[in-house]
Design a protein around this motif. Sequence first.
Motif, mmCIF file in Angstrom:
data_model
loop_
_atom_site.group_PDB
_atom_site.id
_atom_site.type_symbol
_atom_site.label_atom_id
_atom_site.label_comp_id
_atom_site.label_asym_id
_atom_site.label_seq_id
_atom_site.Cartn_x
_atom_site.Cartn_y
_atom_site.Cartn_z
ATOM 1 N N ASN A 107 0.841 -1.190 0.000
ATOM 2 C CA ASN A 107 0.000 0.000 0.000
ATOM 3 C C ASN A 107 0.883 1.249 0.000
ATOM 4 O OD1 ASN A 107 -1.959 1.938 0.275
ATOM 5 N ND2 ASN A 107 -2.612 1.328 2.326
ATOM 6 N N PRO A 108 1.504 1.579 -1.149
ATOM 7 C CA PRO A 108 2.399 2.736 -1.199
ATOM 8 C C PRO A 108 1.689 4.073 -1.008
ATOM 9 C CG PRO A 108 2.075 1.833 -3.394
ATOM 10 C CD PRO A 108 1.396 0.895 -2.433
ATOM 11 N N LYS A 109 0.345 4.103 -1.086
ATOM 12 C CA LYS A 109 -0.396 5.355 -0.906
ATOM 13 C C LYS A 109 -0.710 5.643 0.561
ATOM 14 C CE LYS A 109 -2.331 5.321 -5.493
ATOM 15 N NZ LYS A 109 -3.499 5.236 -6.333
ATOM 16 N N SER A 110 -0.408 4.703 1.439
ATOM 17 C CA SER A 110 -0.654 4.907 2.866
ATOM 18 C C SER A 110 0.160 6.087 3.379
ATOM 19 C CB SER A 110 -0.256 3.653 3.651
ATOM 20 O OG SER A 110 -0.141 3.939 5.029
ATOM 21 N N PRO A 111 -0.416 6.912 4.269
ATOM 22 C CA PRO A 111 0.365 7.998 4.873
ATOM 23 C C PRO A 111 1.557 7.474 5.686
ATOM 24 C CG PRO A 111 -1.980 8.260 5.345
ATOM 25 C CD PRO A 111 -1.810 6.928 4.693
ATOM 26 N N ALA A 116 3.381 4.746 4.654
ATOM 27 C CA ALA A 116 4.052 3.811 3.750
ATOM 28 C C ALA A 116 5.560 3.741 3.969
ATOM 29 C CB ALA A 116 3.751 4.167 2.299
ATOM 30 N N GLU A 117 6.126 4.757 4.588
ATOM 31 C CA GLU A 117 7.581 4.753 4.781
ATOM 32 C C GLU A 117 8.020 3.873 5.949
ATOM 33 O OE1 GLU A 117 8.432 8.642 7.491
ATOM 34 O OE2 GLU A 117 8.074 8.975 5.373
#
Length: 194
Positions: free
Chosen positions: A52-56, A58-59
């Motif tokens: 889920n790279p769009k998650s706030p 994601a890092e």
Amino acid sequence: MKSKIHEHPKNNLFLVSKNFIKNTVIALSLLIALVSNAQHKHDTGFKMPALNPKSPLAELNGNHVGIRVPDYDAAIKWYTEKLDFRIIHEWPYADEKLAYLAPANSNDFWIEILAGGKLSEPIVYNDLGKSLEKAGFHHICMDVTSVDKTVAELKKRGVTIVGDIFYLPAISRKLAFFQDPWGNMIELSEIVKK
């Protein structure tokens, strides 16, 4: 009538050699990228949900686990001699001495040694079931290709295994546990494909 321009054979050889070198460099670059990706691909043994790279958040990514110990030198000696960990970095903090350590053949996961300062007595287990009665942090887990082989090597190095090696069908893994001399539990995990 137009005259034909004759190319000198040395020029053709130069162009062929130049193209060969260029194509070889491209091929080697692709091969290195493929090998690098293959080495970093982690087989979890599970069908993983989509990333889920769009998650706030994601890092967020795993980095290290901190382990409290009373004696810095003894901890460094144990982790480097018993587990072949490598020292990445060392530094002081207040009344403690700290270090990052990584396994022999991976830079993807670290242990942080936090030594010195005020500590309570460690809990040393000889039974895995008893260790599960304490709330909070329980263990760190290290993937291995063979639990049996790793346990045999650890025993040769004087590391005490907690309980027996066992297979857990719910996660298709062979597992074993051991503790460092300060009560920190470490799990070994081998994916068993059936």
